[in-house]
Design a protein around this motif. Structure first.
Motif, mmCIF file in Angstrom:
data_model
loop_
_atom_site.group_PDB
_atom_site.id
_atom_site.type_symbol
_atom_site.label_atom_id
_atom_site.label_comp_id
_atom_site.label_asym_id
_atom_site.label_seq_id
_atom_site.Cartn_x
_atom_site.Cartn_y
_atom_site.Cartn_z
ATOM 1 N N ILE A 3 0.857 -1.185 0.000
ATOM 2 C CA ILE A 3 0.000 0.000 0.000
ATOM 3 C C ILE A 3 0.891 1.230 0.000
ATOM 4 O O ILE A 3 1.975 1.218 0.579
ATOM 5 C CB ILE A 3 -0.986 0.008 1.180
ATOM 6 C CG1 ILE A 3 -0.258 -0.139 2.511
ATOM 7 C CG2 ILE A 3 -2.031 -1.077 1.017
ATOM 8 C CD1 ILE A 3 -1.156 -0.044 3.722
ATOM 9 N N ALA A 5 1.163 5.844 -0.603
ATOM 10 C CA ALA A 5 0.585 7.188 -0.662
ATOM 11 C C ALA A 5 1.644 8.069 -1.312
ATOM 12 O O ALA A 5 2.662 8.368 -0.702
ATOM 13 C CB ALA A 5 0.228 7.706 0.721
ATOM 14 N N THR A 20 -3.238 5.632 0.497
ATOM 15 C CA THR A 20 -4.321 5.938 -0.428
ATOM 16 C C THR A 20 -4.510 4.928 -1.549
ATOM 17 O O THR A 20 -5.551 4.925 -2.193
ATOM 18 C CB THR A 20 -4.089 7.317 -1.050
ATOM 19 O OG1 THR A 20 -2.805 7.324 -1.690
ATOM 20 C CG2 THR A 20 -4.129 8.406 0.005
ATOM 21 N N ASP A 21 -3.518 4.097 -1.822
ATOM 22 C CA ASP A 21 -3.605 3.167 -2.947
ATOM 23 C C ASP A 21 -3.037 1.805 -2.574
ATOM 24 O O ASP A 21 -2.044 1.712 -1.856
ATOM 25 C CB ASP A 21 -2.824 3.707 -4.157
ATOM 26 C CG ASP A 21 -3.411 4.998 -4.674
ATOM 27 O OD1 ASP A 21 -4.549 4.974 -5.147
ATOM 28 O OD2 ASP A 21 -2.712 6.031 -4.590
ATOM 29 N N THR A 22 -3.675 0.760 -3.117
ATOM 30 C CA THR A 22 -3.165 -0.592 -2.962
ATOM 31 C C THR A 22 -2.537 -0.992 -4.287
ATOM 32 O O THR A 22 -3.226 -1.078 -5.300
ATOM 33 C CB THR A 22 -4.294 -1.577 -2.589
ATOM 34 O OG1 THR A 22 -4.886 -1.137 -1.372
ATOM 35 C CG2 THR A 22 -3.762 -2.981 -2.412
ATOM 36 N N CYS A 26 -4.835 -7.414 -1.757
ATOM 37 C CA CYS A 26 -4.854 -7.975 -0.413
ATOM 38 C C CYS A 26 -5.430 -9.387 -0.424
ATOM 39 O O CYS A 26 -5.943 -9.857 -1.413
ATOM 40 C CB CYS A 26 -5.631 -7.072 0.531
ATOM 41 S SG CYS A 26 -7.327 -6.813 0.019
ATOM 42 N N HIS A 32 -7.141 -3.618 4.535
ATOM 43 C CA HIS A 32 -6.864 -2.186 4.533
ATOM 44 C C HIS A 32 -7.989 -1.469 3.812
ATOM 45 O O HIS A 32 -8.402 -1.867 2.725
ATOM 46 C CB HIS A 32 -5.538 -1.873 3.828
ATOM 47 C CG HIS A 32 -5.288 -0.408 3.726
ATOM 48 N ND1 HIS A 32 -5.498 0.297 2.556
ATOM 49 C CD2 HIS A 32 -4.871 0.493 4.636
ATOM 50 C CE1 HIS A 32 -5.213 1.578 2.769
ATOM 51 N NE2 HIS A 32 -4.841 1.728 4.021
ATOM 52 N N ARG A 33 -8.473 -0.399 4.430
ATOM 53 C CA ARG A 33 -9.474 0.451 3.800
ATOM 54 C C ARG A 33 -8.752 1.637 3.177
ATOM 55 O O ARG A 33 -7.990 2.329 3.839
ATOM 56 C CB ARG A 33 -10.495 0.933 4.835
ATOM 57 C CG ARG A 33 -11.616 1.775 4.237
ATOM 58 C CD ARG A 33 -12.633 2.205 5.291
ATOM 59 N NE ARG A 33 -12.028 2.812 6.470
ATOM 60 C CZ ARG A 33 -11.654 4.088 6.558
ATOM 61 N NH1 ARG A 33 -11.779 4.890 5.518
ATOM 62 N NH2 ARG A 33 -11.131 4.554 7.669
ATOM 63 N N THR A 34 -8.979 1.878 1.899
ATOM 64 C CA THR A 34 -8.317 2.966 1.192
ATOM 65 C C THR A 34 -8.488 4.278 1.950
ATOM 66 O O THR A 34 -9.586 4.624 2.358
ATOM 67 C CB THR A 34 -8.885 3.102 -0.234
ATOM 68 O OG1 THR A 34 -8.647 1.874 -0.925
ATOM 69 C CG2 THR A 34 -8.231 4.236 -0.986
ATOM 70 N N GLY A 35 -7.388 4.990 2.157
ATOM 71 C CA GLY A 35 -7.411 6.265 2.854
ATOM 72 C C GLY A 35 -7.187 6.149 4.352
ATOM 73 O O GLY A 35 -7.096 7.146 5.048
#
Length: 129
Positions: A3, A5, A20-22, A26, A32-35
């Motif tokens: 992940i 940013a 902010t980005d994967t 996953c 992981h939740r974006t952001g």
């Protein structure tokens, strides 16, 4: 999982770096939740007593605008607590002067448990990451 940013973000003291980005997808063991700045590691294993993860962080850090020329630091945190051996320290001479920091640790998650990991600003002031 990877992940990232890429955009510069100002991280307040005692707060987490947000991702902010994967880049690499996953699995059901990593969430992981974006952001968000938190990644949940699950102890998904049937044959061992723990699941082992290697957590690596690398980034550029600087004193945020309006800050003072003091040492700044980040650390990999487990369940909100910075891991001392993962502390990354930089001492820029002025605001906006970036230095690269990196750290890597192993995290053992017991079977059936979950840990949250993050990269936390341990500085007493805001920093740009």
């Amino acid at each position: 999982m990877e992940i990232i940013a890429n955009a510069v973000q100002t991280v307040q003291a005692n707060q987490n770096v947000l991702f902010t980005d994967t880049v690499v997808g996953c699995s059901n063991s990593l969430l992981h939740r974006t952001g968000s700045g938190l990644v949940t590691l699950k102890g998904n294993t049937t044959t061992q007593c723990r699941a082992r993860y290697r957590i690596t962080f690398s980034g550029n850090i600087a004193i945020a605008t309006g800050g003072t020329a003091d040492p700044i630091s980040l650390a990999i945190a487990i369940n909100g607590e910075g891991v001392a051996t993962s502390t990354m320290i930089s001492t820029p001479a002025t605001t906006g002067e970036y230095n690269n920091v990196s750290s890597s640790i192993f995290v053992d998650v017991p079977r059936g448990c979950c840990f949250e990991v993050a990269v936390k600003n341990l500085s007493t002031q805001a920093i740009d990451v």
